[in-house]
Design a protein around this motif. Structure first.
Motif, PDB file in Angstrom:
ATOM      1  N   MET A  79       0.834  -1.205   0.000  1.00 55.23           N
ATOM      2  CA  MET A  79       0.000   0.000   0.000  1.00 55.23           C
ATOM      3  C   MET A  79       0.863   1.248   0.000  1.00 55.23           C
ATOM      4  SD  MET A  79      -3.046   1.057  -0.125  1.00 55.23           S
ATOM      5  CE  MET A  79      -4.046   2.505   0.186  1.00 55.23           C
ATOM      6  N   ARG A  80       1.954   1.233   0.756  1.00 58.44           N
ATOM      7  CA  ARG A  80       2.855   2.379   0.747  1.00 58.44           C
ATOM      8  C   ARG A  80       3.354   2.671  -0.655  1.00 58.44           C
ATOM      9  NH1 ARG A  80       7.465   3.335   5.170  1.00 58.44           N
ATOM     10  NH2 ARG A  80       7.703   5.104   3.762  1.00 58.44           N
ATOM     11  N   SER A  81       3.749   1.632  -1.348  1.00 56.21           N
ATOM     12  CA  SER A  81       4.273   1.814  -2.701  1.00 56.21           C
ATOM     13  C   SER A  81       3.216   2.417  -3.623  1.00 56.21           C
ATOM     14  CB  SER A  81       4.771   0.481  -3.257  1.00 56.21           C
ATOM     15  OG  SER A  81       5.351   0.649  -4.524  1.00 56.21           O
ATOM     16  N   GLN A  82       1.980   1.938  -3.482  1.00 55.73           N
ATOM     17  CA  GLN A  82       0.902   2.438  -4.332  1.00 55.73           C
ATOM     18  C   GLN A  82       0.628   3.921  -4.077  1.00 55.73           C
ATOM     19  OE1 GLN A  82      -0.709   0.724  -6.793  1.00 55.73           O
ATOM     20  NE2 GLN A  82       0.796  -0.872  -6.388  1.00 55.73           N
ATOM     21  N   LEU A  83       0.872   4.373  -2.875  1.00 54.98           N
ATOM     22  CA  LEU A  83       0.636   5.777  -2.527  1.00 54.98           C
ATOM     23  C   LEU A  83       1.841   6.662  -2.826  1.00 54.98           C
ATOM     24  CD1 LEU A  83      -1.113   5.259   0.935  1.00 54.98           C
ATOM     25  CD2 LEU A  83      -2.221   6.076  -1.152  1.00 54.98           C
ATOM     26  N   ALA A 132       5.629  10.866  -5.297  1.00 55.41           N
ATOM     27  CA  ALA A 132       6.935  11.465  -5.571  1.00 55.41           C
ATOM     28  C   ALA A 132       6.950  12.112  -6.952  1.00 55.41           C
ATOM     29  CB  ALA A 132       8.025  10.393  -5.475  1.00 55.41           C
ATOM     30  N   GLU A 133       6.316  11.467  -7.916  1.00 57.26           N
ATOM     31  CA  GLU A 133       6.221  12.026  -9.272  1.00 57.26           C
ATOM     32  C   GLU A 133       5.444  13.342  -9.253  1.00 57.26           C
ATOM     33  OE1 GLU A 133       4.548  10.758 -13.703  1.00 57.26           O
ATOM     34  OE2 GLU A 133       4.491   9.336 -12.051  1.00 57.26           O
ATOM     35  N   ALA A 183      -2.079   7.813   3.831  1.00 56.14           N
ATOM     36  CA  ALA A 183      -0.748   7.292   4.152  1.00 56.14           C
ATOM     37  C   ALA A 183      -0.444   7.334   5.642  1.00 56.14           C
ATOM     38  CB  ALA A 183       0.313   8.066   3.383  1.00 56.14           C
ATOM     39  N   ARG A 184      -0.922   8.345   6.335  1.00 58.89           N
ATOM     40  CA  ARG A 184      -0.562   8.496   7.748  1.00 58.89           C
ATOM     41  C   ARG A 184      -0.869   7.252   8.584  1.00 58.89           C
ATOM     42  NH1 ARG A 184      -3.199  13.566  10.201  1.00 58.89           N
ATOM     43  NH2 ARG A 184      -4.250  13.795   8.189  1.00 58.89           N
ATOM     44  N   PRO A 185      -2.060   6.648   8.465  1.00 58.66           N
ATOM     45  CA  PRO A 185      -2.334   5.443   9.261  1.00 58.66           C
ATOM     46  C   PRO A 185      -1.403   4.286   8.916  1.00 58.66           C
ATOM     47  CG  PRO A 185      -4.366   6.382   8.394  1.00 58.66           C
ATOM     48  CD  PRO A 185      -3.244   7.090   7.705  1.00 58.66           C
ATOM     49  N   VAL A 186      -1.058   4.141   7.638  1.00 63.23           N
ATOM     50  CA  VAL A 186      -0.152   3.063   7.226  1.00 63.23           C
ATOM     51  C   VAL A 186       1.210   3.268   7.874  1.00 63.23           C
ATOM     52  CG1 VAL A 186       0.975   1.934   5.266  1.00 63.23           C
ATOM     53  CG2 VAL A 186      -1.388   2.725   5.052  1.00 63.23           C
ATOM     54  N   PHE A 187       1.725   4.502   7.858  1.00 59.63           N
ATOM     55  CA  PHE A 187       3.015   4.800   8.482  1.00 59.63           C
ATOM     56  C   PHE A 187       2.989   4.449   9.969  1.00 59.63           C
ATOM     57  CE2 PHE A 187       4.315   8.421   5.370  1.00 59.63           C
ATOM     58  CZ  PHE A 187       4.450   7.482   4.377  1.00 59.63           C
ATOM     59  N   ARG A 218      10.560   4.440  -5.822  1.00 63.00           N
ATOM     60  CA  ARG A 218      10.292   3.013  -5.960  1.00 63.00           C
ATOM     61  C   ARG A 218      11.469   2.181  -5.444  1.00 63.00           C
ATOM     62  NH1 ARG A 218       9.762   2.722 -11.067  1.00 63.00           N
ATOM     63  NH2 ARG A 218       7.495   2.898 -11.221  1.00 63.00           N
ATOM     64  N   THR A 219      12.692   2.592  -5.809  1.00 66.43           N
ATOM     65  CA  THR A 219      13.878   1.880  -5.351  1.00 66.43           C
ATOM     66  C   THR A 219      14.022   1.969  -3.837  1.00 66.43           C
ATOM     67  OG1 THR A 219      15.009   2.333  -7.449  1.00 66.43           O
ATOM     68  CG2 THR A 219      16.396   1.758  -5.553  1.00 66.43           C
ATOM     69  N   HIS A 220      13.781   3.150  -3.300  1.00 65.71           N
ATOM     70  CA  HIS A 220      13.875   3.369  -1.854  1.00 65.71           C
ATOM     71  C   HIS A 220      12.889   2.477  -1.104  1.00 65.71           C
ATOM     72  CE1 HIS A 220      14.280   5.341   1.974  1.00 65.71           C
ATOM     73  NE2 HIS A 220      13.090   5.903   1.907  1.00 65.71           N
ATOM     74  N   LEU A 221      11.654   2.435  -1.551  1.00 64.02           N
ATOM     75  CA  LEU A 221      10.636   1.637  -0.863  1.00 64.02           C
ATOM     76  C   LEU A 221      10.907   0.145  -1.003  1.00 64.02           C
ATOM     77  CD1 LEU A 221       7.387   3.631  -1.706  1.00 64.02           C
ATOM     78  CD2 LEU A 221       8.655   3.598   0.444  1.00 64.02           C
ATOM     79  N   ALA A 222      11.486  -0.266  -2.131  1.00 67.55           N
ATOM     80  CA  ALA A 222      11.835  -1.680  -2.300  1.00 67.55           C
ATOM     81  C   ALA A 222      12.878  -2.098  -1.257  1.00 67.55           C
ATOM     82  CB  ALA A 222      12.361  -1.929  -3.711  1.00 67.55           C
TER      83      ALA A 222
END
Length: 238
Positions: free
Chosen positions: A107-111, A116-117, A170-174, A218-222
């Motif tokens: 979910m983080r990646s999807q958000l 970032a773009e 995003a806040r709840p996921v974090f 994307r690289t960072h989150l991976a």
């Protein structure tokens, strides 16, 4: 043998009916609820049952009350903080069962990747100043402070994207991820890598390089996913 759904209590039924009216738009933010006597007759319940239903909806931030000549009970418009708080509570409970670390990280990646773009396209000077301060601070901060600054950087990117729904979701996921993983299990060079990757994302945002920002995020989150999954598996193994 077929299972039967538990029967709703009367106040739950009334709360559900009023909630449906709010969601369907029959009752809109700012509308005053009908008088108590009218509602009890319409719902065919006692005043006590109605008041309990209204307490439930007030706790869910769907109703607000005001006193005085123009007072009464009104349909509220939940704030982003209200929604984020409700999602945080629900995700925390779900993360103890059906929702896995992999689900949250996906979910983080999807958000955040599209955020970032968008941030590279939409950021203003104030967004850039805050991002730069976050990156500088994380580079210089001791490890205990870096956890907070890591989350701060990601939230700043989301806000720079210019879409408040991204921030709200995003806040709840974090928060759930932060509570789920033990930071004592991080590799010694973890925060140094994170700081360097934040700096790369910042550079792309500064240059308005939307593709570069998307790729770097994307690289960072991976990399975060790999570390967090290892920690989570370790904890589950214990």
């Amino acid at each position: 043998m077929p299972t039967t759904e538990p029967r709703l209590l009367e106040y739950e039924r009334v709360a559900g009916e009023l909630r449906r009216m709010i969601v369907d738009g029959e009752l809109r933010p700012g509308d005053r609820l009908p008088a108590e006597g009218e509602l009890t007759a319409r719902m065919r319940v006692s005043r006590g049952t109605l008041r309990e239903a209204l307490r439930v909806l007030s706790a869910q931030k769907l109703l607000t009350s005001a006193r005085g000549m123009n007072g009464g009970t009104f349909i509220a418009e939940p704030s982003p903080d209200d929604v984020a708080g409700y999602l945080e509570t629900s995700l925390t409970l779900l993360s103890r069962g059906r929702v896995t670390a992999a689900h949250l990280l996906e979910m983080r990646s999807q958000l955040e990747v599209p955020a970032a773009e968008l941030a590279a396209r939409r950021r203003d000077d104030e967004d850039l100043r805050r991002l730069e301060a976050s990156v500088t601070g994380m580079t210089e901060a001791p490890d205990p402070a870096r956890l907070r600054m890591n989350s701060e950087f990601h939230m700043l990117v989301l806000r720079a994207a210019g879409n408040p729904v991204l921030d709200m979701m995003a806040r709840p996921v974090f928060t759930v991820l932060r509570e789920r993983f033990g930071r004592d299990q991080l590799e010694p060079d973890f925060w140094g890598r994170v700081a360097a990757e934040h700096a790369e994302i910042l550079q792309h945002v500064r240059d308005r390089n939307s593709r570069g920002a998307r790729r770097a995020m994307r690289t960072h989150l991976a990399g975060l996913k790999e570390t967090y999954t290892r920690i989570d598996v370790s904890r589950l193994g214990d």
